[in-house]
Design an enzyme around this catalytic site. Structure first.
Site, short mmCIF file in Angstrom:
data_model
loop_
_atom_site.label_atom_id
_atom_site.label_comp_id
_atom_site.label_asym_id
_atom_site.label_seq_id
_atom_site.Cartn_x
_atom_site.Cartn_y
_atom_site.Cartn_z
N TRP A 1 -23.05 34.86 38.67
CA TRP A 1 -23.82 36.06 38.32
C TRP A 1 -24.70 35.83 37.09
CZ3 TRP A 1 -19.83 40.70 38.83
CH2 TRP A 1 -19.46 40.84 40.18
N HIS B 1 -23.27 23.85 33.33
CA HIS B 1 -24.44 24.39 34.02
C HIS B 1 -25.70 23.96 33.26
CE1 HIS B 1 -27.35 27.17 35.70
NE2 HIS B 1 -26.52 27.31 36.72
N SER C 1 -31.66 28.01 44.34
CA SER C 1 -32.39 28.83 45.31
C SER C 1 -31.77 28.80 46.71
CB SER C 1 -33.86 28.44 45.36
OG SER C 1 -34.46 28.62 44.08
N GLY D 1 -26.94 31.66 42.58
CA GLY D 1 -27.31 32.56 41.50
C GLY D 1 -27.86 33.86 42.04
N GLY D 2 -29.17 33.96 42.08
CA GLY D 2 -29.84 35.22 42.43
C GLY D 2 -29.31 35.89 43.69
P1 13P Z 1 -30.37 30.43 41.88
O1 13P Z 1 -29.56 30.56 43.14
O2 13P Z 1 -30.77 31.78 41.31
O3 13P Z 1 -31.49 29.47 42.02
O4 13P Z 1 -29.39 29.82 40.76
C1 13P Z 1 -28.69 28.68 41.08
C2 13P Z 1 -27.71 28.44 40.00
O5 13P Z 1 -28.06 28.07 38.90
C3 13P Z 1 -26.30 28.71 40.29
O6 13P Z 1 -25.48 28.25 39.28
#
Ligand code: 13P
Length: 249
Positions: A11, A95, A211, A232-233
Site C-alpha cells: 500500500w 524496496h 506496474s 503497488g497502485g
Molecule cells: P506499482 O505497482 O504502483 O508500480 O508499484 C510497484 C511496487 O513498488 C510494489 O512494491
C-alpha cells in the site's frame, strides 16, 4: 514440491482508518479461498487495525519495512519483534523507494533480512535496476550484487526468503517490464539462489513488481520463474487486486 504463487499488495504511504476498512472488507467479501497466498503490507500505524480486520482470514499481514536492530535508540524504527506482536507475517525489505530516499545500502538490506528471519517473519527482499543502469547494460550486475549481499549474511536460511524483482523504471510509471524481460532477470536470480542453496532454490518464490495490474498479471505470472507479484497502485483498488489474485490461481 508444489509452490503456490504469492500476491502481495504494497500500500506504500496510502490509506486511512476508514479507507483501509472499506478496502479490506471488499477484498474479504470476494476473495473466497484463494488458490494463491495473499498478503497486504500496510503502513505501520495501521498494523493493529489490519491485524483485527484480517484475523482468521486468508489474507496475511505484512509490513513495509523492519529495523535492522533488535531494540534501543533508533527513533522512528520498528523492530521485527514488535511487528511480530501485531501478527505480521511478511516484511518488505530493501524496496527501491527506501534505497533511494533513505539511502539504504545492500548491507542494511541484508541486516534487515536477518532481523526479520530472526523473528520468523518472511522478508520480501526487493532488487531492481534503475533506467540508467538498464540502459548501461548493468541490469544483471546490479541485481546480482543486491541479492549477493543478502545471501552473504543469510545464506544458512536463504530458503526462507521471498525475492521481488522490481525494475525501478517500472514502479508507478505504467511501464511494465515485458514478460521476457522479467523472466530473464528471474532466471538469473534463480540461478544465483541455486548456487547458494541448490536443493531449496526451486522452492523460493520470486515475485515481479512494477506496474503489475489486472490486464498484464496473467502474462507475467505465466513465466516459469515468476511466482507471484508485489503490487503497488493496483493493490489499492479491490477489483483490480482481486483480478490479480484470480490470475495467480
Ligand atoms: P506499482 O505497482 O504502483 O508500480 O508499484 C510497484 C511496487 O513498488 C510494489 O512494491
Amino acid at each position: 514440491m508444489t509452490k503456490k504463487n504469492l500476491i502481495v499488495g504494497n500500500w506504500k504511504m496510502n490509506g486511512g482508518l476508514q479507507g483501509n476498512q472499506a478496502l479490506v472488507q471488499a477484498l474479504l467479501q470476494a476473495v473466497g479461498q484463494p488458490a494463491c497466498d495473499v498478503a497486504v503490507c500496510a503502513p505501520a500505524p495501521y498494523l493493529a487495525q489490519l491485524q483485527a480486520l484480517l484475523a482468521a482470514s486468508p489474507i496475511a499481514l505484512g509490513a513495509q519495512d523492519v529495523s535492522a536492530h533488535a531494540q534501543g535508540a533508533f527513533t522512528g524504527e520498528q523492530s521485527a519483534a514488535m511487528l511480530k506482536e501485531f501478527g505480521v507475517r511478511y516484511a518488505i525489505v530493501g524496496h527501491s523507494e527506501r534505497r533511494q530516499y533513505h539511502r539504504e545500502t545492500d548491507e542494511t538490506v541484508a541486516a534487515k533480512t536477518a532481523a526479520a528471519l530472526s523473528q520468523g517473519i518472511t522478508p520480501i527482499v526487493c532488487v531492481g535496476e534503475t533506467l540508467a543502469e538498464r540502459e548501461a547494460g548493468q541490469t544483471h550486475d546490479v541485481v546480482k550484487r543486491q541479492l549477493a549481499a543478502v545471501i552473504h549474511v543469510n545464506g544458512h536460511c536463504i530458503s526462507e526468503i521471498v525475492v521481488a524483482y522490481e525494475p525501478v523504471w517500472a514502479i508507478g510509471t505504467g511501464k511494465t517490464a515485458s514478460p521476457e524481460q522479467a523472466q530473464s532477470v528471474h532466471a538469473l536470480l534463480r540461478a544465483q539462489l541455486h548456487h547458494a542453496a541448490s536443493e531449496h532454490a526451486a522452492g523460493i518464490r520470486l515475485l515481479y513488481g512494477g506496474s503489475m495490474n489486472a490486464a498484464n498479471a496473467a502474462e507475467l505470472l505465466a513465466q516459469p520463474d515468476i511466482d507471484g507479484g508485489l503490487i503497488g497502485g493496483a493493490s489499492l483498488k479491490a477489483p483490480d487486486f482481486l483480478q490479480i489474485i484470480s490470475a495467480a490461481a
